[in-house]
Design an enzyme around this catalytic site. Structure first.
Site, PDB file in Angstrom:
ATOM      1  N   LYS A 134      -4.376  -1.050  -6.769  1.00 10.55           N
ATOM      2  CA  LYS A 134      -5.118   0.115  -5.871  1.00 10.55           C
ATOM      3  C   LYS A 134      -6.631  -0.543  -5.746  1.00 10.55           C
ATOM      4  O   LYS A 134      -7.339  -0.322  -4.744  1.00 10.55           O
ATOM      5  CB  LYS A 134      -5.063   1.354  -6.253  1.00 10.55           C
ATOM      6  CG  LYS A 134      -3.444   1.977  -6.243  1.00 10.55           C
ATOM      7  CD  LYS A 134      -3.072   1.709  -4.776  1.00 10.55           C
ATOM      8  CE  LYS A 134      -1.817   2.647  -4.597  1.00 10.55           C
ATOM      9  NZ  LYS A 134      -0.973   2.382  -3.379  1.00 10.55           N
ATOM     10  N   TYR A 148      -0.958   4.701 -15.435  1.00 11.09           N
ATOM     11  CA  TYR A 148      -0.940   4.069 -14.048  1.00 11.09           C
ATOM     12  C   TYR A 148      -1.571   2.372 -14.024  1.00 11.09           C
ATOM     13  O   TYR A 148      -0.752   1.803 -13.041  1.00 11.09           O
ATOM     14  CB  TYR A 148      -1.893   4.825 -13.156  1.00 11.09           C
ATOM     15  CG  TYR A 148      -1.930   4.771 -11.677  1.00 11.09           C
ATOM     16  CD1 TYR A 148      -0.691   5.177 -11.120  1.00 11.09           C
ATOM     17  CD2 TYR A 148      -2.799   4.168 -10.845  1.00 11.09           C
ATOM     18  CE1 TYR A 148      -0.609   4.967  -9.857  1.00 11.09           C
ATOM     19  CE2 TYR A 148      -2.585   3.973  -9.554  1.00 11.09           C
ATOM     20  CZ  TYR A 148      -1.503   4.439  -8.906  1.00 11.09           C
ATOM     21  OH  TYR A 148      -1.166   4.186  -7.622  1.00 11.09           O
TER      22      TYR A 148
HETATM   23  P1  NAD Z   1       7.617   6.264  -1.763  1.00 10.79           P
HETATM   24  O1  NAD Z   1       8.500   5.832  -3.030  1.00 10.79           O
HETATM   25  O2  NAD Z   1       8.397   7.424  -1.056  1.00 10.79           O
HETATM   26  O3  NAD Z   1       7.209   5.185  -0.999  1.00 10.79           O
HETATM   27  C1  NAD Z   1       6.971   4.015  -1.177  1.00 10.79           C
HETATM   28  C2  NAD Z   1       7.721   2.774  -0.171  1.00 10.79           C
HETATM   29  O4  NAD Z   1       7.325   1.675  -0.423  1.00 10.79           O
HETATM   30  C3  NAD Z   1       9.260   3.163  -0.206  1.00 10.79           C
HETATM   31  O5  NAD Z   1       9.342   3.509   1.028  1.00 10.79           O
HETATM   32  C4  NAD Z   1       9.343   1.570  -0.600  1.00 10.79           C
HETATM   33  O6  NAD Z   1      10.677   1.184   0.015  1.00 10.79           O
HETATM   34  C5  NAD Z   1       8.331   0.743   0.042  1.00 10.79           C
HETATM   35  N1  NAD Z   1       8.205  -0.463  -0.711  1.00 10.79           N
HETATM   36  C6  NAD Z   1       8.347  -0.973  -1.840  1.00 10.79           C
HETATM   37  N2  NAD Z   1       8.550  -2.329  -1.885  1.00 10.79           N
HETATM   38  C7  NAD Z   1       8.660  -2.629  -0.717  1.00 10.79           C
HETATM   39  C8  NAD Z   1       8.973  -3.974  -0.101  1.00 10.79           C
HETATM   40  N3  NAD Z   1       9.042  -5.004  -0.835  1.00 10.79           N
HETATM   41  N4  NAD Z   1       9.123  -3.837   1.473  1.00 10.79           N
HETATM   42  C9  NAD Z   1       9.066  -2.836   2.189  1.00 10.79           C
HETATM   43  N5  NAD Z   1       8.776  -1.736   1.540  1.00 10.79           N
HETATM   44  C10 NAD Z   1       8.752  -1.504   0.237  1.00 10.79           C
HETATM   45  O7  NAD Z   1       6.650   6.786  -2.622  1.00 10.79           O
HETATM   46  P2  NAD Z   1       5.161   7.470  -2.027  1.00 10.79           P
HETATM   47  O8  NAD Z   1       4.345   8.080  -3.017  1.00 10.79           O
HETATM   48  O9  NAD Z   1       5.417   7.964  -0.680  1.00 10.79           O
HETATM   49  O10 NAD Z   1       4.139   5.971  -1.563  1.00 10.79           O
HETATM   50  C11 NAD Z   1       3.593   5.652  -0.603  1.00 10.79           C
HETATM   51  C12 NAD Z   1       2.152   5.040  -0.906  1.00 10.79           C
HETATM   52  O11 NAD Z   1       1.585   6.266  -1.367  1.00 10.79           O
HETATM   53  C13 NAD Z   1       2.192   4.167  -1.963  1.00 10.79           C
HETATM   54  O12 NAD Z   1       1.178   3.188  -1.792  1.00 10.79           O
HETATM   55  C14 NAD Z   1       1.670   4.879  -3.189  1.00 10.79           C
HETATM   56  O13 NAD Z   1       0.866   4.049  -3.988  1.00 10.79           O
HETATM   57  C15 NAD Z   1       0.726   5.858  -2.217  1.00 10.79           C
HETATM   58  N6  NAD Z   1       0.285   7.083  -2.974  1.00 10.79           N
HETATM   59  C16 NAD Z   1       1.239   7.879  -3.941  1.00 10.79           C
HETATM   60  C17 NAD Z   1       0.695   8.966  -4.415  1.00 10.79           C
HETATM   61  C18 NAD Z   1       1.645   9.890  -5.018  1.00 10.79           C
HETATM   62  O14 NAD Z   1       1.503  10.591  -5.890  1.00 10.79           O
HETATM   63  N7  NAD Z   1       2.900   9.778  -4.481  1.00 10.79           N
HETATM   64  C19 NAD Z   1      -0.631   9.019  -4.654  1.00 10.79           C
HETATM   65  C20 NAD Z   1      -1.408   8.289  -4.082  1.00 10.79           C
HETATM   66  C21 NAD Z   1      -1.015   7.149  -3.294  1.00 10.79           C
END
Ligand code: NAD
Length: 256
Positions: free
Chosen positions: A163, A156
């Site tokens: 984060k 990570y």
């Molecule tokens: P995802 O890939 O579906 O979503 C990530 C989003 O970030 C995408 O829609 C992407 O277009 C957007 N993004 C990236 N760069 C960008 C930019 N320059 N301008 C606008 N948008 C931008 O994946 P996800 O897992 O749904 O991620 C969403 C959030 O949840 C993130 O912050 C991620 O770190 C967090 N998260 C995810 C998990 C997991 O295991 N999936 C766990 C905890 C936290």
């Protein structure tokens, strides 16, 4: 019974596809009666997010790359021009270079470090600054974080450091915006297979480990994250700010 978000308008940033946590959040907000404003990142995602927006009955779908100040300013101006008052904002955005999610953290480049901080942390500050004037009656800003902020999770790496900064940014923003009735919180979600998560090397082994060790002996469902986001955006969450809420089947409590 009226929905928990009836009469409220929510700006949701971060839907890439149906597997995005932001999609699960938007779906839960829709169920609770919120009016939705969605954004997508650039033209590549446009068709998909517009289609999902139609499915969710979104009032508006707009382009917004959070690394571009002009995109945020355009979005703010447009919402202002349309007379849209926001009650809640969901920031569900993160990015790091794939090579930094697989090699040792000590080998992170300066540019890789900065890009992760820019997109995954600074964007929350920029979004909050653009949205706050539209939240004239107060409201709630929620971002998404992960346990890698305070524990070492294999691969990570640079995102864990981002984060940690994001969670600190939540506290500083909550302090700044609290006097205006705006609450700022983070949901720390357990691992969920999304496009971003797949970029983390050996992500599947993290899912397997959590399912074996978490108190609930399973992984997190995106809908559970959506329901917690509803709570935070609703009046039920009115006393909660500057907080990180874990929605992770309890995994964060385990030492071994
Ligand atoms: P995802 O890939 O579906 O979503 C990530 C989003 O970030 C995408 O829609 C992407 O277009 C957007 N993004 C990236 N760069 C960008 C930019 N320059 N301008 C606008 N948008 C931008 O994946 P996800 O897992 O749904 O991620 C969403 C959030 O949840 C993130 O912050 C991620 O770190 C967090 N998260 C995810 C998990 C997991 O295991 N999936 C766990 C905890 C936290």
């Amino acid at each position: 019974m009226p929905g928990l978000l009836e009469g409220k308008t929510a700006l949701i940033l971060g839907i890439a596809n149906k597997w995005s946590l932001a999609y699960a959040i938007a779906d839960a907000f829709r169920r609770e009666g919120a009016r939705l404003v969605l954004t997508h990142q650039g033209t590549r995602q446009r068709e998909t997010v517009e289609e999902l927006g139609r499915e969710l009955g979104a009032a508006m779908v707009r382009n917004c790359d959070v690394s571009l100040d002009e995109d945020l300013e355009r979005l703010r101006e447009e919402l202002h021009r349309e007379g849209i008052r926001l009650d809640s904002v969901v920031h569900s955005i993160a990015f790091a270079n794939r090579e930094d999610l697989g090699r040792p953290f000590a080998e992170t480049s300066r540019s890789g470090f900065l890009v992760a901080q820019d997109i995954s942390v600074y964007s929350l500050v920029a979004v909050a600054r653009a949205a706050a004037p539209l939240m004239s009656e107060g409201g709630s800003i929620t971002t998404l974080t992960y346990l890698g902020a305070n524990r070492v999770i294999p691969n990570y790496n640079v995102m864990g450091v981002a984060k940690a900064a994001l969670e600190a940014a939540v506290r500083y923003l909550a302090s700044d915006l609290g006097p205006r009735g705006i609450r700022v919180n983070a949901i720390s979600a357990g691992p969920v297979k999304t496009a971003s998560a797949r970029a983390v090397k050996d992500f599947t082994s993290i899912l397997d480990f959590v399912a074996q060790r978490a108190p609930l002996r399973r992984n997190t469902e995106p809908a559970e994250v959506g329901d917690t986001a509803v709570f935070l955006a609703s009046d039920l969450g009115r006393g909660v700010t500057a907080n990180v809420l874990y929605v992770d089947a309890g995994f964060q409590a385990m030492g071994l």
